[in-house]
Design an enzyme around this catalytic site. Structure first.
Site, PDB file in Angstrom:
ATOM      1  N   TYR A  51       0.831  -1.200   0.000  1.00 21.41           N
ATOM      2  CA  TYR A  51       0.000   0.000   0.000  1.00 21.41           C
ATOM      3  C   TYR A  51       0.868   1.254   0.000  1.00 21.41           C
ATOM      4  CZ  TYR A  51      -3.726  -3.229   1.502  1.00 21.41           C
ATOM      5  OH  TYR A  51      -4.616  -4.270   1.598  1.00 21.41           O
ATOM      6  N   GLY A 197     -14.085  -5.976   1.882  1.00 20.20           N
ATOM      7  CA  GLY A 197     -15.124  -5.561   0.943  1.00 20.20           C
ATOM      8  C   GLY A 197     -16.540  -5.815   1.409  1.00 20.20           C
ATOM      9  N   PRO A 198     -16.840  -5.707   2.722  1.00 19.29           N
ATOM     10  CA  PRO A 198     -18.192  -6.051   3.189  1.00 19.29           C
ATOM     11  C   PRO A 198     -19.271  -5.099   2.696  1.00 19.29           C
ATOM     12  CG  PRO A 198     -16.956  -4.990   4.950  1.00 19.29           C
ATOM     13  CD  PRO A 198     -15.987  -5.243   3.830  1.00 19.29           C
ATOM     14  N   ALA A 200     -19.232  -3.873  -0.405  1.00 22.33           N
ATOM     15  CA  ALA A 200     -19.314  -4.033  -1.872  1.00 22.33           C
ATOM     16  C   ALA A 200     -19.087  -2.714  -2.601  1.00 22.33           C
ATOM     17  CB  ALA A 200     -20.654  -4.648  -2.269  1.00 22.33           C
ATOM     18  N   LYS A 201     -17.925  -2.129  -2.355  1.00 19.95           N
ATOM     19  CA  LYS A 201     -17.534  -0.874  -3.008  1.00 19.95           C
ATOM     20  C   LYS A 201     -18.532   0.257  -2.742  1.00 19.95           C
ATOM     21  CE  LYS A 201     -14.986  -3.258  -6.651  1.00 19.95           C
ATOM     22  NZ  LYS A 201     -14.789  -3.452  -8.096  1.00 19.95           N
ATOM     23  N   GLY A 202     -19.134   0.221  -1.564  1.00 17.12           N
ATOM     24  CA  GLY A 202     -20.055   1.280  -1.161  1.00 17.12           C
ATOM     25  C   GLY A 202     -21.488   1.046  -1.559  1.00 17.12           C
ATOM     26  N   LEU A 204     -23.430  -1.202  -0.614  1.00 13.24           N
ATOM     27  CA  LEU A 204     -24.225  -1.632   0.534  1.00 13.24           C
ATOM     28  C   LEU A 204     -24.198  -0.598   1.655  1.00 13.24           C
ATOM     29  CD1 LEU A 204     -23.242  -5.404   0.518  1.00 13.24           C
ATOM     30  CD2 LEU A 204     -25.489  -4.452   0.000  1.00 13.24           C
TER      31      LEU A 204
END
Length: 306
Positions: A51, A197-198, A200-202, A204
């Site tokens: 990163y 990723g809970p 889902a790229k925003g 959710l």
């Protein structure tokens, strides 16, 4: 904040972990976000040497000064950039892992890493070398436990069968339920899922499809067309309107005992506060979990299978 054991490691991680990749490179702001997380019960920080080519580890190290004993610190290895002119290359060799851990320790300003993760991998890798390296680092006290970050079934099965891994970091959300197929095997081997990723790229989050990328708008997301995404998210919001989308998304992932922690990124304290509130909310009922399963698609990994 409640904590769960990571595999059989004896390490107890907060249900919400802070994914540090999204902190950015402005040090003061990033340090404030990390310290806000620690002040509000988050004890699990996840970074990687890749990163910002090491800069993220340095920032996390600055934020941890004086607070190392409060933190389960995770980083990753395998993506090498010190011998290429541009970008990085994959190197899971024993010699590189043993070199890279010392570089990470120096950047983080710590004496040991709690969870050291192989940052990817293929079935062609010399996995025996990587396992030997991790076991050596454990004996030397430089790491306390190790795991992998992978969604490839053949790689996951190999490491579960041949290594004392405590965790597998996998993309997992209401819109990507592929890891559920592998939960019985992970439980059999005593390993935990760390869910990245809970949200889902925003999609959710409360903003839902306002966060959808142009690619998602054109091609959909995994097994969902864009129209199916609209219908699915609308149905979730309508049928479970007493809870926020953040809450539903994070609590669904946490409803599975295989999951030790959900790793969510945050680029602001406000965003982090929403996620903290969501994981501190009441767990989903069995009826809510069933309804969410009925409203979403249970997919499977098609590639990288034996």
């Amino acid at each position: 904040m409640d904590k769960r054991e990571l595999g059989n490691s004896g390490l107890y991680v907060s249900k919400l972990g802070l994914g540090c990749m999204s902190l950015g490179t402005e040090e003061q702001s990033a340090v404030e976000i990390v310290r806000y997380a620690l002040d509000h019960g988050v004890n699990y920080l996840d970074t990687a040497d890749l990163y910002d080519f090491g800069q993220n580890e340095k920032i996390v190290g600055q934020a941890l000064k004086g607070r190392r004993d409060q933190v389960i610190l995770a980083t990753k290895v395998g993506n090498r950039w010190d011998d290429v002119d541009d970008g990085w290359r994959w190197d899971p060799s024993k010699s590189y892992i043993e070199k890279a851990v010392k570089d990470s320790l120096r950047r983080l300003g710590v004496d040991y890493i709690d969870l050291y993760q192989l940052h990817g991998g293929t079935i062609e890798d010399p996995y025996e070398e990587a396992i030997e390296a991790f076991e050596t680092l454990k004996k030397e006290g430089l790491i306390r436990a190790y795991g992998i970050s992978s969604i490839r079934p053949n790689v996951i099965k190999r490491f579960l069968s041949h290594a004392d891994i405590q965790s597998i970091m996998m993309q997992y959300s209401l819109l990507d339920r592929r890891p559920e197929e592998w939960m019985p095997l992970l439980e059999e081997h005593g390993a935990s899922i760390v869910a990245r990723g809970p949200l889902a790229k925003g999609m959710l989050s409360e903003r839902m499809l306002a966060k959808a990328s142009e690619n998602v708008r054109e091609k959909g997301y995994l097994d969902y067309s864009y129209g199916e995404l609209e219908q699915t998210l609308s149905s979730i919001k309508e049928r479970l309107d007493s809870r926020s989308m953040n809450e539903l998304a994070l609590q669904y992932v946490l409803s599975h005992p295989s999951v030790a922690s959900v790793i969510a990124g945050a680029s602001s304290k406000e965003q982090l506060a929403q996620n903290i509130d969501a994981v501190n909310a009441d767990p989903l009922t069995d009826e809510e979990v069933k309804l969410l399963k009925d409203l979403t698609t249970s997919s499977r990994y098609d590639a990288h299978r034996d």
